[in-house]
Design an enzyme around this catalytic site. Structure first.
Site, PDB file in Angstrom:
ATOM      1  N   GLY A  69       0.813  -1.203   0.000  1.00  0.00           N
ATOM      2  CA  GLY A  69       0.000   0.000   0.000  1.00  0.00           C
ATOM      3  C   GLY A  69       0.848   1.254   0.000  1.00  0.00           C
ATOM      4  N   THR A  70       1.976   1.211   0.693  1.00  0.00           N
ATOM      5  CA  THR A  70       2.893   2.352   0.704  1.00  0.00           C
ATOM      6  C   THR A  70       3.390   2.659  -0.696  1.00  0.00           C
ATOM      7  OG1 THR A  70       3.605   1.987   2.986  1.00  0.00           O
ATOM      8  CG2 THR A  70       5.129   3.161   1.545  1.00  0.00           C
ATOM      9  N   GLN A 175      -7.536   1.727   5.012  1.00  0.00           N
ATOM     10  CA  GLN A 175      -8.210   1.289   6.233  1.00  0.00           C
ATOM     11  C   GLN A 175      -9.684   0.945   6.020  1.00  0.00           C
ATOM     12  OE1 GLN A 175      -6.983   0.504   9.132  1.00  0.00           O
ATOM     13  NE2 GLN A 175      -4.887   1.154   8.707  1.00  0.00           N
ATOM     14  N   SER A 192      -4.520  -1.689   0.392  1.00  0.00           N
ATOM     15  CA  SER A 192      -3.494  -2.639   0.803  1.00  0.00           C
ATOM     16  C   SER A 192      -4.160  -3.918   1.277  1.00  0.00           C
ATOM     17  CB  SER A 192      -2.645  -2.027   1.928  1.00  0.00           C
ATOM     18  OG  SER A 192      -1.595  -2.885   2.292  1.00  0.00           O
ATOM     19  N   ALA A 193      -3.804  -5.042   0.670  1.00  0.00           N
ATOM     20  CA  ALA A 193      -4.522  -6.296   0.904  1.00  0.00           C
ATOM     21  C   ALA A 193      -4.426  -6.786   2.344  1.00  0.00           C
ATOM     22  CB  ALA A 193      -4.010  -7.372  -0.046  1.00  0.00           C
ATOM     23  N   HIS A 194      -3.280  -6.608   2.983  1.00  0.00           N
ATOM     24  CA  HIS A 194      -3.142  -7.176   4.330  1.00  0.00           C
ATOM     25  C   HIS A 194      -3.986  -6.437   5.356  1.00  0.00           C
ATOM     26  CE1 HIS A 194      -0.388  -4.247   6.399  1.00  0.00           C
ATOM     27  NE2 HIS A 194      -0.142  -3.901   5.161  1.00  0.00           N
ATOM     28  N   CYS A 318       6.577   9.270  21.912  1.00  0.00           N
ATOM     29  CA  CYS A 318       7.987   8.954  22.125  1.00  0.00           C
ATOM     30  C   CYS A 318       8.248   7.491  21.822  1.00  0.00           C
ATOM     31  CB  CYS A 318       8.390   9.246  23.564  1.00  0.00           C
ATOM     32  SG  CYS A 318       8.325  10.990  23.966  1.00  0.00           S
TER      33      CYS A 318
END
Length: 461
Positions: A69-70, A175, A192-194, A318
């Site tokens: 997806g990225t 999402q 994104s498939a996952h 953080c």
């Protein structure tokens, strides 16, 4: 162990597993060749493309598959910008987009382009009117996610698209794809498939016919120059099969998970002191809830929850790698410390959620215990200003010290917290909002005896 991190990656759907195993036997050959095994792989690939296209409301020849997806986001943004370079080089996106969009925008600016980040409200939702107002005559592309990956807030994609005129809109549906209907108005769409229960390593990039697109990669015959390389046919087949299965189950599963999320949203503030539930209370993904606990580090909290048997994730300000605030929570103006994201996969039970709600108060109390905090704050206090030097100390220490000592000043008195941690710029105002005190701005720490950094000023009310 209950797995509550489906927003990071959903467990492999049983249908995906079956399809993957079958396609490993039948679809292993190169679909670009002409022999029998290749033709068989090509048939499987084409059928998978048609399935995905139908689910997204696209044509089969508009859909390409990427390695993630990225990568789909990166290629989509750069390809659309390059394709519309005669129009201009200006990019518009919301402040809460996935980091893949933000980093691509940074690269685009470094290469001579320009970008505008549109702010969001305290729920993480952009205003369609404000988004459209950010357009310029040289705007070549707009990017808006369908739903936020950290807090689950749904964006007004269709309303925004109606205001963009002929500016193409790229929608990141990572999402929401499979869970919710695809919003209307997109020119480019990524997924994104996952995220929906398919295998990792399969991204989707859909580009409407008529949308100018010039790939940032060298041309290749396999995917019309968009995504060169040998396609992972078995994984793509499994991704398509699971997408179809998830869509069929979505209505019933969404209703069930929404009830469980509502339970978490209402019970956590009742069970744990000093907690803020973030994200839109209604316009949100059905399976995701995010909340922030004051005075604890999110990474410590999720580690303790892991020991207690619960897998969750954190958008903590953080982390050991960056020590920077979550850009999503910072853009919303909410607490970035002590953040937990609970995202329920299909099949989560009420008993698992009840067990989590039983364990959470004990875990948070255990993390807070060594701090010696007295909640609620004492009522006493002296007049005048109090300076707290937390220079060199990372979040959530500046907020913890503020909570410990604000009772030492009388109502109306001021505390100056000296800090060189960027997270304090977000978390101290958010603490004031949560606890009912007044944030009075910031000043150079040198005005309050510090050697460097910033003084964050808080007035006790």
């Amino acid at each position: 162990m209950p797995y509550f991190d489906a927003a990071s990656t959903a467990p492999l759907h049983p249908v995906a597993r079956q399809a993957l195993l079958a396609a490993l036997d039948e679809g292993w050959a190169d679909p670009a060749r002409l022999h029998r095994s290749a033709r068989q792989a090509r048939m499987l690939l084409d059928a998978a493309r048609e399935t995905v296209a139908e689910a997204l409301g696209a044509r089969a020849d508009e859909v390409s598959f990427t390695a993630s997806g990225t990568q789909a986001l990166q290629l989509g943004v750069l390809g659309a910008l390059r394709g519309h370079r005669r129009r201009g080089s200006h990019l518009v996106h919301s402040a809460v987009e996935h980091s893949a969009v933000l980093h691509t925008a940074e690269r685009w600016e470094a290469d001579g382009g320009s970008a505008t980040s549109v702010p969001v409200d305290r729920h993480g939702r952009v205003s369609a009117g404000e988004f459209a107002a950010a357009l310029r005559p040289d705007t070549a592309l707009a990017v808006l996610q369908s739903a936020n990956h950290e807090v689950g807030t749904l964006q007004p994609v269709t309303e925004t698209a109606a205001l963009l005129g002929d500016v193409p809109l790229l929608v990141d549906a990572a999402q929401s794809a499979g869970r919710l209907p695809v919003p209307a108005g997109w020119s480019l769409l990524t997924a994104s498939a996952h995220k929906w229960g398919g295998p990792a390593g399969v991204g989707v990039l859909a580009v409407r016919k008529g949308v100018r697109f010039s790939s940032a990669l060298p041309a290749d015959d396999r995917e019309a120059g968009r995504v060169p390389g040998f396609p992972n046919v078995p994984a793509i087949v499994a991704a398509a099969a699971s997408l179809r299965a998830v869509r069929a189950e979505a209505a019933a599963e969404n209703a069930r998970l929404r009830e469980l999320v509502e339970l978490i949203r209402h019970r956590v503030p009742e069970l744990v002191p000093a907690v803020e539930v973030v994200g839109h209370p209604e316009l949100r993904l059905p399976h995701l809830v995010t909340f922030s606990c004051l005075y604890v580090d999110g990474e410590v909290l999720l580690t303790e929850l892991d020991k207690a048997g619960f897998a969750v994730s954190s958008g903590s300000s953080c982390t050991s790698s960056t020590l920077t605030p979550s850009h999503v929570l910072a853009a919303m103006g909410v607490l970035t410390e002590g953040n937990l994201r609970v995202s329920l996969p299909a099949g989560t039970t009420r008993a698992e959620v009840d067990a989590f709600l039983d364990a959470l108060p004990r875990v948070v109390a255990g993390v807070r215990a060594p701090l010696g905090l007295d909640l609620p704050l004492p009522a006493g206090g002296s007049t005048g200003a109090l300076v707290l030097d937390t220079l060199g100390r990372r979040c959530p220490i500046p907020v913890i010290e503020l909570a410990k000592h604000i009772g030492e000043v009388a109502p109306g008195g001021r505390v100056a917290v000296l800090s060189d941690d960027e997270a304090a710029r977000h978390d101290i105002p958010a603490w004031c909002e949560m606890c009912g005190h007044t944030y009075a701005g910031e000043a150079p720490a040198t005005e309050y005896g510090g050697s460097h950094g910033t003084a964050y000023l808080v007035q006790r009310t």
